[in-house]
Design an enzyme around this catalytic site. Structure first.
Site, PDB file in Angstrom:
ATOM      1  CE  LYS A 116      10.968   1.377  -9.625  1.00  0.00           C
ATOM      2  NZ  LYS A 116       9.588   1.011  -9.399  1.00  0.00           N
ATOM      3  CD  GLU A 200      17.752  -2.350 -10.282  1.00  0.00           C
ATOM      4  OE1 GLU A 200      17.922  -1.342 -10.992  1.00  0.00           O
ATOM      5  OE2 GLU A 200      17.253  -2.304  -9.153  1.00  0.00           O
ATOM      6  CD  GLU A 275      11.668   4.423  -2.689  1.00  0.00           C
ATOM      7  OE1 GLU A 275      10.720   4.478  -1.900  1.00  0.00           O
ATOM      8  OE2 GLU A 275      11.757   3.550  -3.581  1.00  0.00           O
ATOM      9  CD  GLU A 288      10.549   3.951  -6.783  1.00  0.00           C
ATOM     10  OE1 GLU A 288       9.919   4.198  -7.823  1.00  0.00           O
ATOM     11  OE2 GLU A 288      10.027   3.396  -5.802  1.00  0.00           O
ATOM     12  CG  ASN A 290       8.721   6.969  -4.669  1.00  0.00           C
ATOM     13  OD1 ASN A 290       8.563   6.448  -5.770  1.00  0.00           O
ATOM     14  ND2 ASN A 290       9.031   6.271  -3.599  1.00  0.00           N
ATOM     15  CG  PHE A 348       2.602 -10.574   5.643  1.00  0.00           C
ATOM     16  CD1 PHE A 348       2.478  -9.953   6.874  1.00  0.00           C
ATOM     17  CD2 PHE A 348       3.707 -11.368   5.414  1.00  0.00           C
ATOM     18  CE1 PHE A 348       3.446 -10.114   7.847  1.00  0.00           C
ATOM     19  CE2 PHE A 348       4.681 -11.541   6.383  1.00  0.00           C
ATOM     20  CZ  PHE A 348       4.554 -10.909   7.593  1.00  0.00           C
TER      21      PHE A 348
HETATM   22  P1  ADP Z   1       5.988   4.262  -0.731  1.00  0.00           P
HETATM   23  O1  ADP Z   1       7.462   4.156  -0.670  1.00  0.00           O
HETATM   24  O2  ADP Z   1       5.455   5.605  -0.341  1.00  0.00           O
HETATM   25  O3  ADP Z   1       5.257   3.136  -0.110  1.00  0.00           O
HETATM   26  P2  ADP Z   1       5.800   3.022  -3.347  1.00  0.00           P
HETATM   27  O4  ADP Z   1       6.507   3.606  -4.518  1.00  0.00           O
HETATM   28  O5  ADP Z   1       6.265   1.770  -2.755  1.00  0.00           O
HETATM   29  O6  ADP Z   1       5.683   4.186  -2.255  1.00  0.00           O
HETATM   30  O7  ADP Z   1       4.247   2.838  -3.684  1.00  0.00           O
HETATM   31  C1  ADP Z   1       3.509   3.711  -4.478  1.00  0.00           C
HETATM   32  C2  ADP Z   1       2.398   4.434  -3.724  1.00  0.00           C
HETATM   33  O8  ADP Z   1       1.143   4.178  -4.321  1.00  0.00           O
HETATM   34  C3  ADP Z   1       2.287   4.013  -2.296  1.00  0.00           C
HETATM   35  O9  ADP Z   1       2.250   5.173  -1.543  1.00  0.00           O
HETATM   36  C4  ADP Z   1       1.003   3.230  -2.172  1.00  0.00           C
HETATM   37  O10 ADP Z   1       0.298   3.504  -1.001  1.00  0.00           O
HETATM   38  C5  ADP Z   1       0.235   3.671  -3.367  1.00  0.00           C
HETATM   39  N1  ADP Z   1      -0.378   2.506  -3.930  1.00  0.00           N
HETATM   40  C6  ADP Z   1       0.246   1.442  -4.445  1.00  0.00           C
HETATM   41  N2  ADP Z   1      -0.632   0.525  -4.854  1.00  0.00           N
HETATM   42  C7  ADP Z   1      -1.853   1.020  -4.576  1.00  0.00           C
HETATM   43  C8  ADP Z   1      -3.163   0.541  -4.761  1.00  0.00           C
HETATM   44  N3  ADP Z   1      -3.404  -0.661  -5.280  1.00  0.00           N
HETATM   45  N4  ADP Z   1      -4.192   1.316  -4.375  1.00  0.00           N
HETATM   46  C9  ADP Z   1      -3.960   2.521  -3.839  1.00  0.00           C
HETATM   47  N5  ADP Z   1      -2.733   3.026  -3.631  1.00  0.00           N
HETATM   48  C10 ADP Z   1      -1.688   2.294  -4.000  1.00  0.00           C
HETATM   49  P1  ADP Z   2       8.701   0.400  -6.061  1.00  0.00           P
HETATM   50  O1  ADP Z   2       8.495   1.425  -7.118  1.00  0.00           O
HETATM   51  O2  ADP Z   2       7.765  -0.733  -6.180  1.00  0.00           O
HETATM   52  O3  ADP Z   2       8.792   1.005  -4.717  1.00  0.00           O
HETATM   53  P2  ADP Z   2      11.606   0.035  -5.888  1.00  0.00           P
HETATM   54  O4  ADP Z   2      12.529   0.047  -7.035  1.00  0.00           O
HETATM   55  O5  ADP Z   2      11.617   1.234  -5.012  1.00  0.00           O
HETATM   56  O6  ADP Z   2      10.134  -0.232  -6.420  1.00  0.00           O
HETATM   57  O7  ADP Z   2      11.896  -1.269  -5.027  1.00  0.00           O
HETATM   58  C1  ADP Z   2      11.082  -1.676  -3.965  1.00  0.00           C
HETATM   59  C2  ADP Z   2      11.880  -2.549  -3.009  1.00  0.00           C
HETATM   60  O8  ADP Z   2      12.418  -3.704  -3.667  1.00  0.00           O
HETATM   61  C3  ADP Z   2      13.091  -1.873  -2.410  1.00  0.00           C
HETATM   62  O9  ADP Z   2      12.764  -1.154  -1.264  1.00  0.00           O
HETATM   63  C4  ADP Z   2      14.005  -3.038  -2.105  1.00  0.00           C
HETATM   64  O10 ADP Z   2      13.642  -3.658  -0.904  1.00  0.00           O
HETATM   65  C5  ADP Z   2      13.722  -3.994  -3.212  1.00  0.00           C
HETATM   66  N1  ADP Z   2      14.683  -3.842  -4.325  1.00  0.00           N
HETATM   67  C6  ADP Z   2      14.462  -3.176  -5.469  1.00  0.00           C
HETATM   68  N2  ADP Z   2      15.527  -3.242  -6.281  1.00  0.00           N
HETATM   69  C7  ADP Z   2      16.468  -3.963  -5.643  1.00  0.00           C
HETATM   70  C8  ADP Z   2      17.797  -4.376  -5.966  1.00  0.00           C
HETATM   71  N3  ADP Z   2      18.373  -4.085  -7.113  1.00  0.00           N
HETATM   72  N4  ADP Z   2      18.473  -5.118  -5.052  1.00  0.00           N
HETATM   73  C9  ADP Z   2      17.900  -5.428  -3.869  1.00  0.00           C
HETATM   74  N5  ADP Z   2      16.653  -5.073  -3.521  1.00  0.00           N
HETATM   75  C10 ADP Z   2      15.938  -4.347  -4.383  1.00  0.00           C
HETATM   76 MG    MG Z   3      10.101   2.333  -4.072  1.00  0.00          MG
END
Ligand code: ADP
Ligand code: ADP
Ligand code: MG
Length: 696
Positions: A116, A200, A275, A288, A290, A348
């Site tokens: 990141k 951030e 994203e 970020e 993906n 959850f």
């Molecule tokens: P997305 O936006 O597609 O959900 P994220 O960046 O939030 O992606 O998450 C990373 C990806 O890795 C996701 O698609 C999630 O399903 C997968 N992932 C995260 N943690 C795990 C885990 N513990 N086991 C298997 N897959 C995982």
């Molecule tokens: P990951 O790799 O786990 O998906 P992200 O950076 O994409 O991490 O962040 C996951 C979620 O966390 C975002 O979808 C958003 O809801 C929240 N988030 C991340 N960074 C911020 C920020 N700077 N301000 C507000 N919400 C955030």
């Molecule tokens: Mg993300």
């Protein structure tokens, strides 16, 4: 084109990729761990290779085993799905050195976007708008405090290697920095083996909106518009939609252009997602990228008509993009609900167990033109284990408008039968009916704001409660007749019963809007309904009911003995209602689950109902002096000792489940009498971690 593709993944995404490969006439190879021997993806593929090992780290994550499987089967390409090896640049290089094609982006694009801090620097250098903050590793808690102060609160402390919402903490003030910094670091180390964090600005009233990009090896890059994924719990998405109800054409075009700009900067090809976090004024900031197929890609497929897996395969095989930016249209609206094995009533927390019933709704185009799609990798009888992601299915709907897509989703969720495992359907249904969700005024704080004390079920309005009560009354009649006949329903017996004086039925609800409350609690007089079953037509379960106000209601019941759902058509004042609800009877108590409402009731004659309050209420065992473990996990830290006096809100211990740390806190002031477990112990649901005693 490839002749054989190996899918280096499991579950729904492996099944999803196999489906497209089959349509393209490409042979498929599945790989599986010991836990997945009879999994759906193994059965769907043409060939399957065992990886041995149980956990992901022992199986799906070992690249040498995957490459060996390719060699054994002669697969010429690998689709990694998402998660697992999908974002590991070294894996791509290893495949290439073996002359196996990776169906995904180039290794250096993955490497520059996987971190990141690195990707934010790169985005900034290419004029992509980034979240204000410090783009660098934070050395210690003191530096964290200093930088957070400079950025201005609230701030987000984030793992540079982060993913899946892990290793991320908000600090609203300086008091929260030290703790947030330590937790984010610990979680990052546990999940990613990399504890670097950065800080951030936390964007307030944030909406998560992301752009799907698609590129080829000749350097053509387009975007397929946006998806909104603001409905999140623990920074993880659960409901996604496309398009976003928040974007206008100007913002959409600007975000699309920046996403393409960033993808071009790293020589991107294949499918990827940029994203953004978007604030209330539609300012957008890069979060970020993906570099893989995204979980929620089906909503984009539903509004564009493209098959993203097919596009990825074609691009990997060297074909040029078949689509031009100006030809990409947004057609209608699509929704996705992620069905998870998790307990919405307990914050959850993940659940595990066997799917004793698994009956998804039919995947089809309906008469009204709307569509249901269900991406899944499980079948009835499968278990959801602690080893992998607890997602059961991705239920999608499409309609010409947002309202019609929501309505189709509501109905599809109603029809979905899942038993044997804790799941989030009641919660998803509740959101789909929530006026704020329907209005589209959502943010990533939606769940926190709308369910401040957690999800406790939905309280039905009077009409809904009356209708559910009538369904119960009618079902009770049918069941009683069935019991008396000992075989199939005998209409004459039912008729006879209905012609007696016992026509008046009182449905007395138990006060139960919350799944945790056991049935048989106290009866509230104000929520009982009385109906007269006046008439029943021959051969169909058609009833006419009369409420206490003499309103006539007609009710048609479809209650097959072997089906877990009841379908009812009800007409009141000329207005038609249809219900598909989960309904069953346990001893003399009826239970009905409908759209997050969770009711139980007794059906009694008027005479018995009048005397019911003389019955002794069922008392619940008292657990208030115990700390029970809310989910399966391991006890990583105990923060109190026997004899300690604890204050309300004080953290007692930390339980790690699915790599997330959960702090368990004290509800009231009391003394810790005894500890029942030690640090490092594995806990089950409801394990008694410690026992308290009152302080007088
Ligand atoms: P997305 O936006 O597609 O959900 P994220 O960046 O939030 O992606 O998450 C990373 C990806 O890795 C996701 O698609 C999630 O399903 C997968 N992932 C995260 N943690 C795990 C885990 N513990 N086991 C298997 N897959 C995982
Ligand atoms: P990951 O790799 O786990 O998906 P992200 O950076 O994409 O991490 O962040 C996951 C979620 O966390 C975002 O979808 C958003 O809801 C929240 N988030 C991340 N960074 C911020 C920020 N700077 N301000 C507000 N919400 C955030
Ligand atoms: Mg993300």
């Amino acid at each position: 084109m490839f002749t054989k593709i190996l899918i280096a993944n499991r579950g729904e995404i492996a099944c999803r990729i196999i489906r497209t490969a089959k349509q393209m006439g490409i042979a498929t190879v599945a790989v599986y761990s010991n836990a997945d021997r009879s999994a759906q993806h193994v059965q769907l593929a043409d060939e399957a290779i065992a990886l041995d090992g149980l956990t992901a780290a022992e199986s799906y994550l070992i690249s040498s085993k995957i490459i060996q499987a390719c060699k054994e089967t002669g697969a010429d390409a690998v689709h990694p799905g998402y998660g697992f090896l999908s974002e590991q640049a070294t894996f791509v290089n290893q495949l290439e050195s073996e002359n196996i094609t990776f169906i995904g982006p180039p290794a250096d694009a993955i490497a520059s976007m996987g971190d990141k801090i690195k990707s934010k620097k790169l985005a900034k250098a290419h004029d992509v708008s980034t979240v204000p903050g410090h783009i660098g590793v934070i050395a210690n808690a003191d530096e964290a405090l200093k930088i957070a102060g400079e950025i201005g609160y609230p701030v987000m402390i984030k793992a540079s290697a982060g993913g899946g919402g892990k290793g991320m903490r908000i600090a609203h003030s300086s008091a929260e920095v030290a703790d947030g910094y330590a937790t984010a670091k610990r979680e990052a180390a546990a999940s990613f083996g990399d504890d670097r964090v950065f800080i951030e600005k936390f964007i307030t009233t944030p909406r998560h909106i992301e752009i799907q990009v698609l590129g080829d090896k000749a350097g053509n890059i387009i975007h397929l518009n946006e998806r909104e994924c603001s409905i999140q719990r623990r920074n993880q998405k659960i409901i996604e939609e496309a398009p976003s109800p928040f974007l206008n054409d100007v913002t959409r075009a600007a975000m699309g252009a920046e996403a393409v700009q960033l993808a071009a900067a790293v020589g991107y090809y294949s499918a990827g997602t940029v994203e953004f976090i978007v604030d209330a004024d539609r300012n957008f900031y890069f979060l970020e990228m993906n570099t893989r197929l995204q979980v929620e890609h089906p909503v984009t497929e539903l509004i564009t008509g493209l098959d993203l897996v097919e596009e990825m395969i074609r691009v990997a095989a060297g074909e040029s993009l078949r689509h031009q930016q100006d030809k990409i249209k947004i057609n209608g609206w699509a929704m996705e609900s992620r069905l998870y094995a998790e307990d919405p009533y307990r914050n959850f927390l993940p659940a595990i167990g066997r799917l004793s019933l698994y009956r998804p709704p039919k995947e089809t185009m309906h008469d009204d033109g709307t569509l249901t799609r269900n991406d899944t990798g499980v079948k009835e009888g499968d278990t959801i284990s602690i080893y992998y992601d607890p997602m059961i299915a991705k239920l999608c709907s499409w309609g010409p408008s947002r309202a019609s897509a929501i309505e189709r989703m509501q109905v599809a969720l109603d029809a979905f039968t899942l038993r044997g495992i804790g799941h989030n359907i009641p919660f998803l249904s509740a959101v789909m009916e929530h006026p704020r969700f329907i209005s589209g005024k959502i943010s990533t704080a939606f769940i926190e704001e709308e369910y401040q004390t957690g999800f406790n079920g939905v309280k039905p309005d009077t009409t809904r409660q009356q209708h559910l009560g009538m369904i119960i009354a009618a079902a009770h009649e049918v069941e009683t007749a069935r019991l008396q006949s000992f075989k199939h329903i005998q209409i004459d017996i039912l008729d006879k019963r209905l012609s007696t004086n016992y026509r008046t039925k009182v449905v007395q609800f138990n006060t139960m809007v919350d799944q945790r409350t056991p049935p048989g609690g106290s009866i509230e007089d104000d929520i009982q309904i009385q109906v007269n079953l006046i008439n029943k037509k021959n051969s169909t379960y058609e009833f006419t009911l009369e409420t206490i106000n003499k309103d006539k209601i007609s009710l048609q019941l479809d209650l097959a003995p072997d089906h877990p759902k009841v379908h009812a058509k009800l007409v009141e004042d000329g207005k038609a209602y249809t219900y598909t609800a989960e309904l069953w009877r346990h001893q003399d108590c009826w239970h009905i689950y409908y759209r997050g409402c969770n009711l139980s009731a007794h059906v009694r004659s008027a005479h018995a109902a009048a005397l019911a309050h003389y019955m002794k209420p069922v008392t619940r065992p008292n657990f208030s002096n115990m700390l029970l473990c809310p989910m399966p996990g391991s006890l990583v830290k105990i923060l109190v000792r026997e004899g300690d006096i604890v204050e309300p809100g004080q953290t007692l211990c930390i339980v790690e489940a699915m790599k997330m740390e959960n702090a368990l806190t004290s509800e009231k002031r009391c003394r810790v009498q005894s500890l029942q477990f030690n640090e490092g112990d594995i806990l089950g649901v409801d394990s008694t971690i410690m026992i308290f005693e009152p302080i007088d």
